[in-house]
Design an enzyme around this catalytic site. Structure first.
Site, PDB file in Angstrom:
ATOM      1  N   ASP A  49     -20.313  68.902 -52.052  1.00  0.00           N
ATOM      2  CA  ASP A  49     -21.168  67.726 -51.989  1.00  0.00           C
ATOM      3  C   ASP A  49     -20.599  66.822 -50.885  1.00  0.00           C
ATOM      4  O   ASP A  49     -19.536  67.075 -50.317  1.00  0.00           O
ATOM      5  CB  ASP A  49     -21.210  67.013 -53.357  1.00  0.00           C
ATOM      6  CG  ASP A  49     -22.445  66.135 -53.497  1.00  0.00           C
ATOM      7  OD1 ASP A  49     -22.877  65.881 -54.633  1.00  0.00           O
ATOM      8  OD2 ASP A  49     -22.997  65.724 -52.455  1.00  0.00           O
ATOM      9  N   GLU A  70     -27.923  57.881 -57.949  1.00  0.00           N
ATOM     10  CA  GLU A  70     -26.507  58.165 -58.202  1.00  0.00           C
ATOM     11  C   GLU A  70     -25.823  57.004 -58.925  1.00  0.00           C
ATOM     12  O   GLU A  70     -26.433  56.364 -59.799  1.00  0.00           O
ATOM     13  CB  GLU A  70     -25.821  58.554 -56.883  1.00  0.00           C
ATOM     14  CG  GLU A  70     -26.507  59.760 -56.222  1.00  0.00           C
ATOM     15  CD  GLU A  70     -25.717  60.338 -55.078  1.00  0.00           C
ATOM     16  OE1 GLU A  70     -26.315  60.658 -54.044  1.00  0.00           O
ATOM     17  OE2 GLU A  70     -24.491  60.507 -55.203  1.00  0.00           O
TER      18      GLU A  70
HETATM   19  C1  GLC Z   1     -25.414  63.197 -52.477  1.00  0.00           C
HETATM   20  C2  GLC Z   1     -25.698  63.891 -53.789  1.00  0.00           C
HETATM   21  C3  GLC Z   1     -26.207  65.290 -53.641  1.00  0.00           C
HETATM   22  C4  GLC Z   1     -26.965  65.418 -52.330  1.00  0.00           C
HETATM   23  C5  GLC Z   1     -25.994  65.195 -51.201  1.00  0.00           C
HETATM   24  C6  GLC Z   1     -26.696  65.212 -49.839  1.00  0.00           C
HETATM   25  O1  GLC Z   1     -24.262  62.419 -52.598  1.00  0.00           O
HETATM   26  O2  GLC Z   1     -24.622  63.937 -54.714  1.00  0.00           O
HETATM   27  O3  GLC Z   1     -27.047  65.559 -54.771  1.00  0.00           O
HETATM   28  O4  GLC Z   1     -27.536  66.713 -52.232  1.00  0.00           O
HETATM   29  O5  GLC Z   1     -25.270  63.984 -51.326  1.00  0.00           O
HETATM   30  O6  GLC Z   1     -27.567  64.129 -49.725  1.00  0.00           O
END
Ligand code: GLC
Length: 582
Positions: free
Chosen positions: A274, A470
């Site tokens: 991530d 988030e």
């Molecule tokens: C974010 C999320 C993830 C996402 C990634 C790219 O922090 O946790 O779900 O796919 O970054 O945007």
């Protein structure tokens, strides 16, 4: 002469083998790194031999149109193809409820609503439509679906979950097949990503990126099964969770990634980190150290989402390999997985955006699919004769979420966090009420409820949450309606006419104390751009069929509350009313 790897008629594994034999160590290390588009121009990405590019939430070209996206995407491919080996790039986006970064895209209900719809075939179709709109703009990789099993409503990502039981995610993993199609090469298909591995929805108190303090038995019973299902359905990638399991970060967890995911579950696709997830391994989120690089690579992650630190990651990993702390076989495993997906996606044969798909982008046909999902996701929780609204009635509509496409779409819409206001094209819930009500239904709207009086047959208050994503959405202190909503509802109640409350939210809210004063309660969740689907249910065009996939707590102090835990919910898992025959 034609190198073997460029021959589309040869088996993928042979093409991978031939290509890897031609790659230098730098080529291989570059393939394992993904940068954000704002941090790497096409030429810089090509010079670094980057394997992948992403658009983070809200990272869009100007203008934010399919044509501009396709031009941007093609510019990265052109630069990649001009390198000696010409390995095309894998471009990833978060299209978690439609191609939500792009203005004018069809925005579907978030997963919390789709779970309540109990229609896996429809969810598969949503995947197909989403993939088509993503491919129309170029990208071939979608960081979706989230197969998280959200166990605590305080979690800011609860709405990305289909429900509180593994069955909810398993049933709706059909979206993987919708996204990927019969083959990744098929028109309008994208590589899906089962995320976030593993236990992101099981952290203590729903703390985003927190610590899942649960036994291995519970991890395997609740959080692992959706990934098993996604893998069986052919999901081509898995994204690692920011969260920890009993104090150990998933991004450094060799047992979970290599022993369980790759060996026990036999996952042969690619594992992606991530966003800067590796930077969290030593507790300090910002810096990137050699130890963190080594630990995460050796844990089994293949591709690293390093938005702004690709060059540093590359040089740190090169040193770890040169000094024998990361084996060449690990580098090769990662490359084999990444390149296999690139060949399977047909990228070597068709590297550029498929602009023929743009004619359907955000079109009526796609929006009709979204409206059906909105209708089916509505959950009727209380109704003392106020619903369905008869056509020809006098209807008063109020509330901050009645006429706001941004609020009804929620997070991950146009921007990462989403926002209030007319941020994209679609139909607000108010507009839906006006449309579905028709010419004979007199609709009056006032956001605060001013002007409502006893001359109306019914008053509708559309209230609830405003967009978040988030950790920004974590609610450790409560889930009550805000003062504006309570004031609006009070004005409507003062008229003495039946009051229908519609909650627009990413999760159950704490409304127990207010409920007695309401004649009806409809949970609309986060419906997206097709707000008319809510009106379809309010007027009885569609009899409410949604059923809760999240226990609706009586009191915030009960959280976490989940089916089978012995706690008494206000509305239990599986609850949902409908209308009697008209
Ligand atoms: C974010 C999320 C993830 C996402 C990634 C790219 O922090 O946790 O779900 O796919 O970054 O945007």
């Amino acid at each position: 002469f034609w190198p073997l790897y460029k021959n589309p008629y040869l088996p993928t594994q042979l093409r991978v083998h031939d290509l890897m034999n031609r790659m230098t160590l730098d080529d291989k290390i570059g393939q394992m790194v993904q940068a954000e588009r704002q941090a790497a121009t096409p030429q810089q990405a090509a010079d670094l031999r980057l394997g992948s590019i992403l658009s983070g939430g809200g990272s869009v070209p100007t203008p934010n149109t399919p044509a501009a996206w396709a031009d941007m995407y093609d510019s990265y491919q052109k630069a990649a193809l001009a390198t000696p080996l010409g390995i095309p790039t894998l471009y990833g986006v978060d299209a978690v409820h439609g191609h939500n970064n792009v203005h004018g895209a069809t925005i579907f209900p978030h997963n919390v609503g789709l779970g309540a719809a109990h229609d896996p075939k429809l969810v598969e179709k949503i995947g197909k439509v989403t993939a088509s709109e993503v491919r129309a703009t170029g990208p071939t990789w979608n960081f979706a679906p989230c197969l998280c099993v959200s166990r605590d409503d305080r979690w800011g990502r609860a709405y990305e979950s289909f429900g509180e039981t593994p069955k909810d995610a398993i049933d709706n993993a059909t979206v993987v097949n919708g996204l990927q199609g019969r083959s990744l090469k098929s028109k309008g298909s994208v590589l899906a990503t089962a995320k976030h591995y593993v236990g992101d929805g099981g952290t203590t108190a729903g703390d985003d990126q927190g610590n899942a303090e649960i036994s291995e038995a519970e991890l395997r019973k609740i959080h692992l099964p959706p990934f098993k299902e996604a893998i069986q359905r052919g999901a081509g990638s898995v994204m690692i969770s920011f969260s920890s399991w009993n104090g150990q970060k998933a991004h450094g967890h060799k047992y979970l990634i290599t022993d369980v995911l790759k060996k026990e579950l036999r996952f042969s696709g690619l594992v992606v980190s991530d966003w800067n997830g590796v930077h969290q391994l030593n507790g300090n989120n910002d810096d990137l150290t050699a130890d963190e690089v080594r630990e995460s690579v050796n844990a089994g992650i293949d591709l690293f989402m390093e938005p702004y630190d690709a060059p540093k990651f590359i040089s740190l990993l090169r040193t770890e390999v040169d000094e024998g702390r990361v084996a060449g076989s690990r580098i090769d495993d990662a490359n084999r997985r990444i390149l296999t997906k690139k060949f399977e996606s047909g990228l070597f044969e068709k590297p550029f955006a498929d602009r023929s798909l743009q004619k359907d982008f955000g079109g009526a046909e796609h929006r009709a699919v979204a409206r059906e999902a909105v209708k089916k996701s509505q959950v009727l929780l209380k109704n003392e004769g106020a619903l369905p609204i008869k056509k020809g009635s006098k209807v008063f509509v109020a509330g901050k979420n009645a006429d706001d496409i941004g609020n009804q779409s929620g997070g991950w819409t146009i921007t990462w966090q989403g926002s209030s206001g007319p941020i994209t094209t679609g139909t607000t819930i108010l507009q839906g009420i006006q449309q579905v009500g028709g010419a004979n239904t007199k609709v009056t709207y006032d956001r605060e409820g001013d002007g409502a009086d006893k001359s109306y047959d019914v008053a509708v208050a559309v209230v609830g949450e405003t967009p978040y994503a988030e950790g920004v959405g974590d609610r450790p202190d409560g889930l009550k309606l805000d003062a504006e909503d309570l004031a609006t509802i009070a004005k409507l109640k003062a008229t003495g006419v039946p009051v229908v409350v519609v909650t627009v939210s990413g999760r159950p809210l704490d409304i127990t104390s207010e409920l007695p004063g309401w004649n009806a309660l409809l949970a609309a969740w986060l419906p997206g751009t097709e707000g008319a689907g809510v009106a379809d249910v309010l007027f009885g065009e569609h009899k409410p069929s949604g059923k809760l996939t999240f226990s609706w707590a009586q009191d915030f102090s009960q959280l976490p509350i989940n089916v089978g835990d012995g706690k008494k919910a206000l509305f239990p898992y599986g609850y949902g009313l409908t209308y009697k025959k008209k």
